[in-house]
Design an enzyme around this catalytic site. Structure first.
Site, PDB file in Angstrom:
ATOM      1  N   GLN A   1      -3.995 -12.825   4.272  1.00 18.18           N
ATOM      2  CA  GLN A   1      -3.419 -13.804   3.339  1.00 18.18           C
ATOM      3  C   GLN A   1      -4.110 -15.166   3.421  1.00 18.18           C
ATOM      4  OE1 GLN A   1       0.855 -12.790   4.618  1.00 18.18           O
ATOM      5  NE2 GLN A   1       1.080 -13.460   2.497  1.00 18.18           N
TER       6      GLN A   1
ATOM      7  N   CYS B   1       6.947 -13.260  -0.805  1.00 13.67           N
ATOM      8  CA  CYS B   1       5.671 -13.248  -0.098  1.00 13.67           C
ATOM      9  C   CYS B   1       4.929 -14.531  -0.443  1.00 13.67           C
ATOM     10  CB  CYS B   1       4.861 -12.033  -0.546  1.00 13.67           C
ATOM     11  SG  CYS B   1       3.236 -11.915   0.225  1.00 13.67           S
ATOM     12  N   LEU B   2       4.320 -15.170   0.542  1.00 15.98           N
ATOM     13  CA  LEU B   2       3.563 -16.401   0.289  1.00 15.98           C
ATOM     14  C   LEU B   2       2.411 -16.161  -0.681  1.00 15.98           C
ATOM     15  CD1 LEU B   2       3.437 -17.972   3.875  1.00 15.98           C
ATOM     16  CD2 LEU B   2       4.672 -18.863   1.890  1.00 15.98           C
TER      17      LEU B   2
ATOM     18  N   GLY C   1       6.584 -15.099   7.788  1.00 22.67           N
ATOM     19  CA  GLY C   1       5.619 -14.085   8.198  1.00 22.67           C
ATOM     20  C   GLY C   1       4.311 -14.311   7.471  1.00 22.67           C
TER      21      GLY C   1
ATOM     22  N   HIS D   1       6.659  -5.447   6.214  1.00 23.91           N
ATOM     23  CA  HIS D   1       6.012  -6.184   5.121  1.00 23.91           C
ATOM     24  C   HIS D   1       4.608  -6.639   5.548  1.00 23.91           C
ATOM     25  CE1 HIS D   1       6.142  -9.278   1.742  1.00 23.91           C
ATOM     26  NE2 HIS D   1       5.164  -9.739   2.503  1.00 23.91           N
ATOM     27  N   GLU D   2       4.504  -7.194   6.746  1.00 25.55           N
ATOM     28  CA  GLU D   2       3.212  -7.727   7.222  1.00 25.55           C
ATOM     29  C   GLU D   2       2.233  -6.614   7.575  1.00 25.55           C
ATOM     30  OE1 GLU D   2       2.685 -10.668   6.564  1.00 25.55           O
ATOM     31  OE2 GLU D   2       4.747 -11.349   6.344  1.00 25.55           O
TER      32      GLU D   2
ATOM     33  N   HIS E   1       0.461  -5.501   4.567  1.00 26.64           N
ATOM     34  CA  HIS E   1      -0.660  -6.382   4.191  1.00 26.64           C
ATOM     35  C   HIS E   1      -1.969  -5.912   4.838  1.00 26.64           C
ATOM     36  CE1 HIS E   1       0.845  -9.694   1.774  1.00 26.64           C
ATOM     37  NE2 HIS E   1       1.852  -9.928   2.603  1.00 26.64           N
TER      38      HIS E   1
HETATM   39  C1  QAP Z   1       7.517 -11.683   4.468  1.00 24.62           C
HETATM   40  O1  QAP Z   1       7.575 -13.800   3.477  1.00 24.62           O
HETATM   41  C2  QAP Z   1       8.941 -11.262   4.445  1.00 24.62           C
HETATM   42  O2  QAP Z   1       7.800 -17.177  -2.975  1.00 24.62           O
HETATM   43  C3  QAP Z   1       7.332 -13.162   4.700  1.00 24.62           C
HETATM   44  O3  QAP Z   1       7.792 -19.857  -2.989  1.00 24.62           O
HETATM   45  C4  QAP Z   1       9.601 -11.057   3.243  1.00 24.62           C
HETATM   46  O4  QAP Z   1       7.469 -15.794   4.427  1.00 24.62           O
HETATM   47  C5  QAP Z   1       9.639 -11.069   5.597  1.00 24.62           C
HETATM   48  C6  QAP Z   1       7.805 -17.799   0.630  1.00 24.62           C
HETATM   49  C7  QAP Z   1      10.920 -10.648   3.211  1.00 24.62           C
HETATM   50  C8  QAP Z   1      10.959 -10.652   5.575  1.00 24.62           C
HETATM   51  C9  QAP Z   1      11.598 -10.447   4.381  1.00 24.62           C
HETATM   52  C10 QAP Z   1       7.811 -17.125  -0.581  1.00 24.62           C
HETATM   53  C11 QAP Z   1       7.794 -19.185   0.614  1.00 24.62           C
HETATM   54  C12 QAP Z   1       7.788 -17.116   1.925  1.00 24.62           C
HETATM   55  C13 QAP Z   1       7.807 -17.825  -1.782  1.00 24.62           C
HETATM   56  C14 QAP Z   1       7.586 -15.163   3.425  1.00 24.62           C
HETATM   57  C15 QAP Z   1       7.785 -19.213  -1.784  1.00 24.62           C
HETATM   58  C16 QAP Z   1       7.779 -19.897  -0.581  1.00 24.62           C
HETATM   59  C17 QAP Z   1       7.711 -15.780   2.087  1.00 24.62           C
HETATM   60 CO    CO Z   2       3.551 -11.058   2.239  1.00 20.82          CO
END
Ligand code: QAP
Ligand code: CO
Length: 175
Positions: free
Chosen positions: A50, A95-96, A45, A137-138, A141
């Site tokens: 971001q 979270c990215l 996501g 979550h998004e 943001h």
């Molecule tokens: C949001 O999160 C989300 O720490 C999207 O090192 C969170 O894509 C959706 C990511 C929880 C559903 C459930 C995080 C990649 C990606 C990191 C992400 C990392 C590499 C997070």
């Molecule tokens: Co995020």
């Protein structure tokens, strides 16, 4: 338009995103480039803020049963509004924009969302499970809210300590 991920504690992540009015080529190009960044960073996501764009736009690409991510299940949401919620669920989120930190967050179990697609057509969906969590979550943001803002006082302190230590290590590594 080379995009890079904005990382905490960058203040831009606290900005409120603005309603998209023009469903033009510029928006399409932003969405396409956001997709590239999200996939190459192993994300499921991503919100426009971001990558430093204050537009109410987000992407979701939840992996299937075989844990595979396909562009066929990509969802692009412009100007999303959550219109219905029910139940509660907890999931260990990441979270990215907050790399390498994961913590339990409570969300609604099921939601309904109204949004527009990239051409401005009105859509609505009901979601549960990981898709529901990812949408919430998004959408957070877009209001300038990060998942770490939802942690209890003690967990937030634990995060700040761990994250600062990691940032220092990252800097040393680069030298
Ligand atoms: C949001 O999160 C989300 O720490 C999207 O090192 C969170 O894509 C959706 C990511 C929880 C559903 C459930 C995080 C990649 C990606 C990191 C992400 C990392 C590499 C997070
Ligand atoms: Co995020």
């Amino acid at each position: 338009m080379k995009l890079t991920i904005v990382e905490y504690p960058d203040k831009r992540l606290k900005e409120k995103s603005k309603t998209v009015e023009k469903f033009d080529k510029e928006l399409h190009q932003l969405l396409d480039e956001m997709y590239e960044v999200m996939i190459s960073s192993n994300g499921i996501g991503l919100a426009a803020i971001q990558v430093g764009h204050t537009k109410r736009a987000l992407l979701l690409n939840i992996p299937d049963e075989n844990d595979e991510q396909s562009i066929d299940t990509l969802v692009e949401m412009i100007n999303p509004v959550i219109t219905y919620t029910s139940g509660l669920t907890t999931y260990q989120e990441g979270c990215l924009s907050v790399p390498s930190f994961y913590e339990d967050v409570q969300r609604y179990e099921s939601i309904a969302v109204n949004y527009q697609d990239r051409d401005g057509n009105t859509k609505s969906i009901e979601a549960e499970g990981l898709l529901s969590i990812a949408i919430q979550h998004e959408v957070d943001h877009l209001q300038g809210i990060l998942f770490i803002d939802k942690l209890s006082y003690s967990r937030r302190k634990k995060f700040e300590k761990e994250y600062k230590r990691m940032q220092k290590e990252k800097k040393l590594h680069k030298l």
